[in-house]
Design an enzyme around this catalytic site. Structure first.
Site, PDB file in Angstrom:
ATOM      1  N   LEU A 167       0.977  -1.403   0.022  1.00  0.00           N
ATOM      2  CA  LEU A 167       0.297   0.168   0.100  1.00  0.00           C
ATOM      3  C   LEU A 167       0.723   1.573   0.538  1.00  0.00           C
ATOM      4  O   LEU A 167       1.765   1.527   0.564  1.00  0.00           O
ATOM      5  CB  LEU A 167      -0.525   0.137   1.551  1.00  0.00           C
ATOM      6  N   HIS A 168       0.788   2.130  -1.158  1.00  0.00           N
ATOM      7  CA  HIS A 168       1.956   3.567  -1.107  1.00  0.00           C
ATOM      8  C   HIS A 168       0.472   4.859  -1.507  1.00  0.00           C
ATOM      9  O   HIS A 168       1.320   5.221  -1.578  1.00  0.00           O
ATOM     10  CB  HIS A 168       2.801   3.018  -1.627  1.00  0.00           C
ATOM     11  N   ARG A 169      -0.016   4.679  -1.610  1.00  0.00           N
ATOM     12  CA  ARG A 169      -1.085   5.876  -2.833  1.00  0.00           C
ATOM     13  C   ARG A 169      -1.283   6.567  -1.867  1.00  0.00           C
ATOM     14  O   ARG A 169      -1.837   6.339  -0.496  1.00  0.00           O
ATOM     15  CB  ARG A 169      -2.718   5.328  -3.682  1.00  0.00           C
TER      16      ARG A 169
ATOM     17  N   ASP B   1      -2.647  -1.702  -3.596  1.00  0.00           N
ATOM     18  CA  ASP B   1      -2.860  -0.528  -4.558  1.00  0.00           C
ATOM     19  C   ASP B   1      -2.037  -0.213  -5.059  1.00  0.00           C
ATOM     20  O   ASP B   1      -2.037   1.390  -5.893  1.00  0.00           O
ATOM     21  CB  ASP B   1      -3.370   0.711  -3.378  1.00  0.00           C
TER      22      ASP B   1
END
Ligand code: UD1
Length: 385
Positions: A222-224, A300
């Site tokens: 997850l990094h958005r 994501d």
């Protein structure tokens, strides 16, 4: 207008990378340029957008990317600062090396920054992975994609819908070539060297027994900003991951942005270290090994949606939209957004054996970079019309 005979464009292809997802796209392209008959001369430029050893150096080594000929070392900053810094530092590099064209990949800030500088200096721009659209203008990557494609001269697409998107935006069909997916070239070339998941856990002091249960394990990235910058949402997502991990142990390869936010928001306690192995960003061979052995992937990322489709591993994408619809229509991808119940239901379906099996899309065959080299050679010979 008078037609004059086309003059072949000479000089190297200046190939730009900036951030992690660019590296796996560029590696097969550089190899295909070297193997083309005649070889296409190339220079590799790294803007330095990603600079951590884990985000950059390790991937260069895994992918056998040559050392960049030019490194602009821009580092982090706001979008405006990062984009402006790349532009300022890229211009003198263009003046010095006088390339036949500039080749950019993907949708990161470096992609757009280098495109803007080159087109205004009348140097043709080639965009690999053109035409993908999430139709979500809140994503910085969507802005980068739309603007890059408007001014780039030659556009290589990974799926046919991307060509339709471009033509709807007024891009002439002659500028577009459907060549397939260079990410999958990298995946196929490197899968035999993928690092077994147990070795990766051991290397980070995690217990490989975590992977060994009957259901297997899941992989999370997850990094958005839209998922990890809002404290309440990040708390909810970590909460649902904690629930999932009670059924299925998870390996979470954590982006620096996410790690920083978890600390800043005081959310460290939400995941049980006995059920979730939190690792730093992984190398390419480690990530391939983790994904290839997984029961499912929760992500994501853009790239993981494609890689799981190529691997036949079910993927739940924690976003509202995807710019890669073929992974949903033909592949193993399901969009679940940030809706906790949709995530729970998606995981339950996969664990019940109802996950998508999918098929590998057209031209995701390991030969996309060769098609780019052949087309680009012809195009430059024709004077990059
Ligand atoms: C960028 C890309 C995104 C891509 C992602 C993959 C843009 C707009 N976004 O997002 O498309 O999916 O990379 O990783 O270009 N940081 C480090 N070390 C690094 C790089 C970054 O600690 O090597 C930190 C930065 O200080 C910053 C955060 O990570 O706080 C975000 O970095 P940034 O390059 O701005 O964007 P990404 O979120 O990585």
């Amino acid at each position: 207008m008078t037609a004059s005979p086309a003059k072949a464009r000479s000089g190297p292809v200046l190939c730009v990378v900036g951030a992690r997802p660019n590296f796996m796209k560029m590696a097969p392209i550089l190899r295909a340029f070297a193997e083309h008959d005649p070889p296409l001369p190339a220079l590799l430029l790294h803007t330095g957008q990603h600079y951590d050893a884990a985000m950059s150096d390790k991937l260069f080594a895994d992918l056998r990317l040559p050392r960049p000929d030019i490194n602009l070392e821009v580092g982090s900053g706001s979008h405006a600062v990062q984009t402006a810094e790349v532009m300022k530092r890229f211009e003198p590099a263009l003046d010095e090396h006088r390339p036949a064209c500039v080749l950019v990949v993907g949708d990161v800030n470096s992609t757009l920054a280098c495109t803007l500088v080159a087109v205004k200096k009348d140097i043709p721009v080639v965009h690999v992975e053109a035409g993908l659209r999430s139709y979500d203008r809140k994503m910085p990557e969507e802005i980068n994609r739309v603007l890059t494609d408007q001014v780039a001269d030659r556009l290589y697409t990974t799926e046919r819908s991307a060509g339709d998107n471009l033509q709807r935006e007024g891009v002439a069909a002659e500028r577009i070539a459907f060549v397939g997916n260079v990410m999958i070239d990298s995946l196929r070339a490197n899968l035999p060297q993928a690092r077994p998941a147990a070795d990766t856990l051991r290397a980070h002091g995690a217990d490989p027994a975590l992977l060994g249960g009957a259901a297997g394990y899941g992989v999370v990235t997850l990094h958005r900003p839209s998922n990890v910058d809002d404290p309440a949402l990040l708390r909810r997502l970590l909460g649902v991951l904690a629930e999932v991990s009670a059924r299925l142990p998870l390996v979470f390869a954590m982006h620096p942005r996410t790690r920083g936010n978890i600390q800043r928001f005081g959310l460290q306690g939400l995941l049980d270290p006995g059920r979730v192995a939190i690792l730093p960003p992984q190398g390419y061979l480690e990530m391939l090994g983790l994904m290839a052995g997984a029961a499912l992937v929760l992500t994501d990322s853009g790239g993981l949606q494609e890689e799981t489709t190529a691997l036949g591993v079910p993927c739940l994408t924690l976003r509202e939209s995807t710019e890669r619809p073929i992974t949903v229509e033909q592949g193993t991808n399901t969009m679940v957004g940030s809706d906790e119940q949709a995530i729970r239901d998606g995981v339950a379906a996969i664990l019940a054996g109802l996950g998508k099996r999918g098929r590998v899309p057209e031209f995701w065959d390991g030969a996309a970079a060769g098609r780019i080299a052949a087309d680009l050679h012809r195009w430059l010979q024709a004077g990059a019309p």
